[in-house]
Motif scaffolding. Structure first.
Motif, PDB file in Angstrom:
ATOM      1  N   SER A 145      12.272   4.058  -2.372  1.00  6.98           N
ATOM      2  CA  SER A 145      12.441   4.087  -3.659  1.00  6.98           C
ATOM      3  C   SER A 145      11.276   4.610  -4.659  1.00  6.98           C
ATOM      4  CB  SER A 145      12.777   2.533  -4.209  1.00  6.98           C
ATOM      5  OG  SER A 145      11.844   1.785  -3.795  1.00  6.98           O
ATOM      6  N   GLU A 146      10.078   4.301  -4.091  1.00  6.98           N
ATOM      7  CA  GLU A 146       8.869   4.802  -4.756  1.00  6.98           C
ATOM      8  C   GLU A 146       8.570   6.037  -4.589  1.00  6.98           C
ATOM      9  OE1 GLU A 146       4.131   3.777  -3.946  1.00  6.98           O
ATOM     10  OE2 GLU A 146       5.617   2.050  -4.182  1.00  6.98           O
ATOM     11  N   LEU A 147       8.473   6.628  -3.526  1.00  6.44           N
ATOM     12  CA  LEU A 147       8.122   7.923  -3.271  1.00  6.44           C
ATOM     13  C   LEU A 147       8.762   8.668  -2.033  1.00  6.44           C
ATOM     14  CD1 LEU A 147       6.308  10.448  -4.250  1.00  6.44           C
ATOM     15  CD2 LEU A 147       4.706   9.644  -2.395  1.00  6.44           C
ATOM     16  N   ASP A 148       9.764   9.610  -1.832  1.00  7.79           N
ATOM     17  CA  ASP A 148      10.533   9.788  -0.564  1.00  7.79           C
ATOM     18  C   ASP A 148       9.624  10.677   0.418  1.00  7.79           C
ATOM     19  OD1 ASP A 148      10.633  12.782  -0.714  1.00  7.79           O
ATOM     20  OD2 ASP A 148      12.397  12.294  -2.449  1.00  7.79           O
ATOM     21  N   GLY A 149       9.973  10.430   1.551  1.00  9.88           N
ATOM     22  CA  GLY A 149       9.285  11.084   2.836  1.00  9.88           C
ATOM     23  C   GLY A 149       9.073  12.342   2.637  1.00  9.88           C
ATOM     24  N   LEU A 150       9.857  13.123   2.156  1.00  3.65           N
ATOM     25  CA  LEU A 150       9.326  14.665   1.959  1.00  3.65           C
ATOM     26  C   LEU A 150       8.321  14.760   0.751  1.00  3.65           C
ATOM     27  CD1 LEU A 150      12.815  16.477   1.892  1.00  3.65           C
ATOM     28  CD2 LEU A 150      10.980  16.658   3.675  1.00  3.65           C
ATOM     29  N   ARG A 151       8.495  14.124  -0.310  1.00  3.43           N
ATOM     30  CA  ARG A 151       7.260  14.105  -1.350  1.00  3.43           C
ATOM     31  C   ARG A 151       6.032  13.520  -0.858  1.00  3.43           C
ATOM     32  NH1 ARG A 151       9.471  11.434  -6.436  1.00  3.43           N
ATOM     33  NH2 ARG A 151       7.306  12.195  -7.050  1.00  3.43           N
ATOM     34  N   LEU A 152       6.203  12.378   0.089  1.00  2.80           N
ATOM     35  CA  LEU A 152       4.798  11.945   0.658  1.00  2.80           C
ATOM     36  C   LEU A 152       4.329  13.153   1.842  1.00  2.80           C
ATOM     37  CD1 LEU A 152       3.020   9.803   1.389  1.00  2.80           C
ATOM     38  CD2 LEU A 152       4.556   8.630   2.847  1.00  2.80           C
ATOM     39  N   GLN A 153       5.244  13.665   2.505  1.00  2.00           N
ATOM     40  CA  GLN A 153       4.766  14.678   3.395  1.00  2.00           C
ATOM     41  C   GLN A 153       3.939  15.765   2.379  1.00  2.00           C
ATOM     42  OE1 GLN A 153       7.821  17.167   4.859  1.00  2.00           O
ATOM     43  NE2 GLN A 153       6.726  17.551   6.809  1.00  2.00           N
ATOM     44  N   THR A 164      -1.019   4.798  15.006  1.00  4.86           N
ATOM     45  CA  THR A 164       0.329   5.145  14.338  1.00  4.86           C
ATOM     46  C   THR A 164       0.429   4.444  13.014  1.00  4.86           C
ATOM     47  OG1 THR A 164       1.313   3.297  15.719  1.00  4.86           O
ATOM     48  CG2 THR A 164       1.527   5.495  16.552  1.00  4.86           C
ATOM     49  N   TYR A 165       0.297   5.423  11.833  1.00  2.00           N
ATOM     50  CA  TYR A 165       0.557   4.901  10.673  1.00  2.00           C
ATOM     51  C   TYR A 165       2.115   4.815  10.385  1.00  2.00           C
ATOM     52  CZ  TYR A 165      -4.176   5.847  10.064  1.00  2.00           C
ATOM     53  OH  TYR A 165      -5.534   5.850  10.355  1.00  2.00           O
ATOM     54  N   LEU A 166       2.807   3.819  10.203  1.00  2.00           N
ATOM     55  CA  LEU A 166       4.054   3.393   9.799  1.00  2.00           C
ATOM     56  C   LEU A 166       4.166   3.152   8.289  1.00  2.00           C
ATOM     57  CD1 LEU A 166       7.023   3.188  10.881  1.00  2.00           C
ATOM     58  CD2 LEU A 166       6.526   0.659  11.357  1.00  2.00           C
ATOM     59  N   VAL A 167       5.041   4.038   7.659  1.00  2.00           N
ATOM     60  CA  VAL A 167       5.584   3.615   6.175  1.00  2.00           C
ATOM     61  C   VAL A 167       7.124   3.760   6.183  1.00  2.00           C
ATOM     62  CG1 VAL A 167       4.973   4.760   3.927  1.00  2.00           C
ATOM     63  CG2 VAL A 167       3.419   5.360   5.709  1.00  2.00           C
ATOM     64  N   ASP A 168       7.278   2.496   5.512  1.00  2.00           N
ATOM     65  CA  ASP A 168       8.809   2.176   5.259  1.00  2.00           C
ATOM     66  C   ASP A 168       8.780   0.800   4.269  1.00  2.00           C
ATOM     67  OD1 ASP A 168      11.440   1.497   5.527  1.00  2.00           O
ATOM     68  OD2 ASP A 168      11.612   2.479   7.473  1.00  2.00           O
ATOM     69  N   ASP A 169       9.745   1.231   3.367  1.00  2.00           N
ATOM     70  CA  ASP A 169       9.709  -0.262   2.339  1.00  2.00           C
ATOM     71  C   ASP A 169      10.879  -1.038   2.678  1.00  2.00           C
ATOM     72  OD1 ASP A 169      11.972   1.502   1.889  1.00  2.00           O
ATOM     73  OD2 ASP A 169      11.738   1.890  -0.220  1.00  2.00           O
ATOM     74  N   ASP A 170      11.385  -1.010   3.953  1.00  2.00           N
ATOM     75  CA  ASP A 170      12.209  -2.111   4.547  1.00  2.00           C
ATOM     76  C   ASP A 170      11.306  -2.912   5.308  1.00  2.00           C
ATOM     77  OD1 ASP A 170      14.028  -3.342   6.097  1.00  2.00           O
ATOM     78  OD2 ASP A 170      15.635  -1.932   6.029  1.00  2.00           O
ATOM     79  N   PRO A 171      10.992  -4.296   5.182  1.00  2.00           N
ATOM     80  CA  PRO A 171      10.209  -5.032   5.996  1.00  2.00           C
ATOM     81  C   PRO A 171      10.851  -5.209   7.289  1.00  2.00           C
ATOM     82  CG  PRO A 171      10.568  -6.102   3.940  1.00  2.00           C
ATOM     83  CD  PRO A 171      11.489  -4.808   3.861  1.00  2.00           C
ATOM     84  N   ALA A 172      11.935  -5.260   7.427  1.00  2.00           N
ATOM     85  CA  ALA A 172      12.772  -5.542   8.828  1.00  2.00           C
ATOM     86  C   ALA A 172      12.374  -4.437   9.615  1.00  2.00           C
ATOM     87  CB  ALA A 172      13.994  -5.721   8.691  1.00  2.00           C
ATOM     88  N   VAL A 173      12.415  -3.071   9.146  1.00  2.00           N
ATOM     89  CA  VAL A 173      12.190  -2.139   9.995  1.00  2.00           C
ATOM     90  C   VAL A 173      10.669  -1.884  10.147  1.00  2.00           C
ATOM     91  CG1 VAL A 173      12.127   0.572   9.945  1.00  2.00           C
ATOM     92  CG2 VAL A 173      14.141  -0.501   8.973  1.00  2.00           C
ATOM     93  N   LEU A 174       9.719  -2.153   9.377  1.00  2.00           N
ATOM     94  CA  LEU A 174       8.567  -2.493   9.665  1.00  2.00           C
ATOM     95  C   LEU A 174       7.959  -3.138  10.768  1.00  2.00           C
ATOM     96  CD1 LEU A 174       6.515  -2.481   6.305  1.00  2.00           C
ATOM     97  CD2 LEU A 174       6.475  -0.302   7.823  1.00  2.00           C
ATOM     98  N   ARG A 175       8.638  -4.310  10.880  1.00  2.00           N
ATOM     99  CA  ARG A 175       8.329  -5.260  11.896  1.00  2.00           C
ATOM    100  C   ARG A 175       8.829  -4.772  13.125  1.00  2.00           C
ATOM    101  NH1 ARG A 175      10.029  -9.166   7.933  1.00  2.00           N
ATOM    102  NH2 ARG A 175      12.200  -9.107   8.651  1.00  2.00           N
ATOM    103  N   SER A 176      10.220  -4.431  13.068  1.00  2.00           N
ATOM    104  CA  SER A 176      10.731  -3.870  14.632  1.00  2.00           C
ATOM    105  C   SER A 176       9.896  -2.773  15.213  1.00  2.00           C
ATOM    106  CB  SER A 176      12.071  -3.604  14.285  1.00  2.00           C
ATOM    107  OG  SER A 176      12.513  -2.602  13.560  1.00  2.00           O
TER     108      SER A 176
END
Length: 210
Positions: free
Chosen positions: A60-68, A8-20
């Motif tokens: 902020s860097e690249l939104d999810g739809l653009r990453l998709q 599972t590849y998790l991509v999120d710029d919020d460190p707290a969300v990444l950890r949880s």
């Protein structure tokens, strides 16, 4: 528990969300790779590894739809699960139309996350099997001679050996030999199997003689 070969590849710029979410996934037995930057994920992404991507919709860097979209352009068919803190319905519709597996609202519930990942794993496995089967068919088709390929196209058109011989300007005995070799190379034992294989490969039947 998760499949050991599935990541599972998790991509999120919020460190707290990444950890949880990482903790949740690891507790469920899933191998997890976390990225706080979409670009870092793209630069290290290996589409050959079985898995799914869990992507924050708003970064902020690249939104999810653009990453998709970037993943799709690279030829990746990796299943994507989107995360959002907003529950934005129009955006979720766009994401799902673009092929997202699921759309989860933060804070993500454990059962909803695992359900989405299980679904993604099933889709990923089915997609990989289909691509492997297509590759195998292409490799077998590549072993055919030009005449065997012609015979194939006539056989799937429902024509008899004597009709094929007349069309190709040869004798029925020769067509029988070509047909036997073609069937053996493709690993099929009946016309029905041959028709299914040709259909999956996008091979059109030969046209009837005028």
């Amino acid at each position: 528990m998760g499949d050991a070969g599935f990541t599972t590849y998790l991509v999120d710029d919020d460190p707290a969300v990444l950890r949880s979410i990482t903790r949740l996934l690891k507790a469920g037995g899933y191998k997890t790779k976390s990225f706080s930057s979409p670009q870092k994920f793209l630069s290290s992404h290996d589409p050959s590894v079985p898995g799914c991507a869990i992507i924050d919709l708003v970064m902020s860097e690249l939104d999810g739809l653009r990453l998709q979209e970037a993943l799709a352009r690279s030829g990746s068919q990796r299943p994507i699960i989107f995360l959002t803190g907003r529950g934005d319905v129009p955006t979720s519709v766009r994401a799902m139309k673009a092929g997202a597996v699921d759309f989860l609202t933060k804070p993500v519930k454990r059962d909803a996350l695992f359900s989405a990942v299980v679904h993604a794993a099933e889709l990923d496995a089915a997609s990989r099997q289909k691509r492997q089967e297509s590759k195998s068919i292409d490799e077998r088709l590549a072993t055919l001679t030009h005449r065997e390929r012609e015979v194939l196209e006539h056989v799937i058109a429902g024509r008899l050996n004597k009709q094929i011989a007349a069309s190709l300007g040869t004798v029925e005995k020769t067509i029988k030999v070509h047909r036997g070799r073609m069937m053996a190379k493709l690993g099929v034992r009946s016309v029905a199997e041959l028709v299914r294989l040709a259909d999956r490969a996008g091979i059109a039947p030969a046209r009837n003689d005028p």
